[in-house]
Design an enzyme around this catalytic site. Sequence first.
Site, PDB file in Angstrom:
ATOM      1  N   SER A 102       0.788  -1.237   0.000  1.00 37.33           N
ATOM      2  CA  SER A 102       0.000   0.000   0.000  1.00 37.33           C
ATOM      3  C   SER A 102       0.818   1.284   0.000  1.00 37.33           C
ATOM      4  CB  SER A 102      -0.959   0.001   1.194  1.00 37.33           C
ATOM      5  OG  SER A 102      -2.027  -0.877   0.954  1.00 37.33           O
ATOM      6  N   TYR A 188     -10.332   2.860   5.791  1.00 39.08           N
ATOM      7  CA  TYR A 188      -9.237   2.583   4.850  1.00 39.08           C
ATOM      8  C   TYR A 188      -9.669   1.514   3.858  1.00 39.08           C
ATOM      9  CZ  TYR A 188      -4.416   1.490   3.449  1.00 39.08           C
ATOM     10  OH  TYR A 188      -3.255   1.289   2.747  1.00 39.08           O
ATOM     11  N   LYS A 353       3.493   5.936   5.992  1.00 42.41           N
ATOM     12  CA  LYS A 353       2.602   5.021   5.276  1.00 42.41           C
ATOM     13  C   LYS A 353       3.151   3.615   5.405  1.00 42.41           C
ATOM     14  CE  LYS A 353      -0.934   3.968   2.815  1.00 42.41           C
ATOM     15  NZ  LYS A 353      -0.994   2.709   3.603  1.00 42.41           N
ATOM     16  N   THR A 354       2.265   2.691   5.735  1.00 39.43           N
ATOM     17  CA  THR A 354       2.628   1.277   5.760  1.00 39.43           C
ATOM     18  C   THR A 354       2.187   0.617   4.461  1.00 39.43           C
ATOM     19  OG1 THR A 354       0.522   0.692   6.797  1.00 39.43           O
ATOM     20  CG2 THR A 354       2.388   1.126   8.264  1.00 39.43           C
ATOM     21  N   GLY A 355       2.755  -0.545   4.184  1.00 40.95           N
ATOM     22  CA  GLY A 355       2.344  -1.292   3.002  1.00 40.95           C
ATOM     23  C   GLY A 355       2.724  -2.753   3.135  1.00 40.95           C
TER      24      GLY A 355
END
Length: 401
Positions: A102, A188, A353-355
């Site tokens: 993400s 989200y 931001k994480t992904g």
Amino acid sequence: MKLFTSTLTAKKSSTHKPLISLALSVLISTLLISETAQAADANDRLEQEVDKQAKQLMAQYQIPGMAFGIIVDGKSHFYNYGLADKQRNQPVSEDTIFELGSVSKTFAATLASYSELNGTLSLDDTADKYIPYLKNSAIGNTKLISLVTYSAGGYHYRCLKTLENNKELLQYYKSWHPDFPVNSKRLYSNASIGLFGYISALSMHSDYTKLIENTVLPSLKMTNTFVDVPANKMEDYAFGYNAAGEPIRVNPGMLDAEAYGIKSTSADMTRFMAANMGLVTVDSQMQQALDNNRKGYYRTKSFTQGLAWEMYPLPTTLQQLVEGNSTETILQPQPIQLNEPPTPVLNDVWVNKTGATNGFGAYIAYMPAKKTGMFILANKNYPNTERVKAAYTILDSVMNN
């Protein structure tokens, strides 16, 4: 007497000039040595803390390989650990390609901001302007800004997983109805920002992947970042590993490029981070697009929402960051307070931001005002909160000493 006085003064002056010059030289040398020593100490502390965090995470979560790209006061540092491919015994390097998950959403936001600056899109446009099929539907009447900030009324996080083609995708959007009023809560969702990215490409009369690979990435000089990894780069493409330790890579899916499909290296992502902080030279319009992503559109109890980015006012705490990146915050609707109008571009903030994909985990965090940030790439998915704790601990070790 005047001559005598003048002679004495001249002799006094000639005696002191070498002494003053010597003193200045000693002082400057001392300062330079001290500064060099301090820089060396800071680098040592950084390396020691990264080593510590990497070893702990790799042991606890059986992560085969990790790459860290870190910027401290504008200077880049790289640290690599373990293997990109266990079968080939291939070590991780700055050129190892990882799946971003993400974090890819930040590129969708950048393309849209770029399109808005070009005059081909407005965040206040509704979705049906670009997809006439959606006219007279809830989603068709939704503004793009609500899609990109997850405030359109509630798309479930993984709803796209069951869809197999564009016809099913459009039918899903056409029949969708909000669970709560627009701009009242944040939920989200890949479906929300995925549609936003898709519309951004439509506004420029092109394909999303082509725009990312032929416009956005070249402008940022990110030469080893791809939606589709080319054949000549497959040797550098790491394998991810699932919970059973099996090698995997991301599968194609609807709106995958827009929501979670980009792959990159620690070298490229550190450059991306630097560009977001204005530390490298990029096209002026692209720089403005990056900056515009940090306008604040609303507040949750934990953070301010930008375009794809979540932002925490400095000084922030580890507790705030963990709360904002928790599973509950991601999967459960969160009440919001709109900023009307949106805030100006925010700099004195922790931006993150994480992904993740099934086999990879990523985290990016940076502070524009401090010219400092870091990127963590791993070829195994592990908890968001552990990534946040590691990043906070590492950056704290160099910033507060």
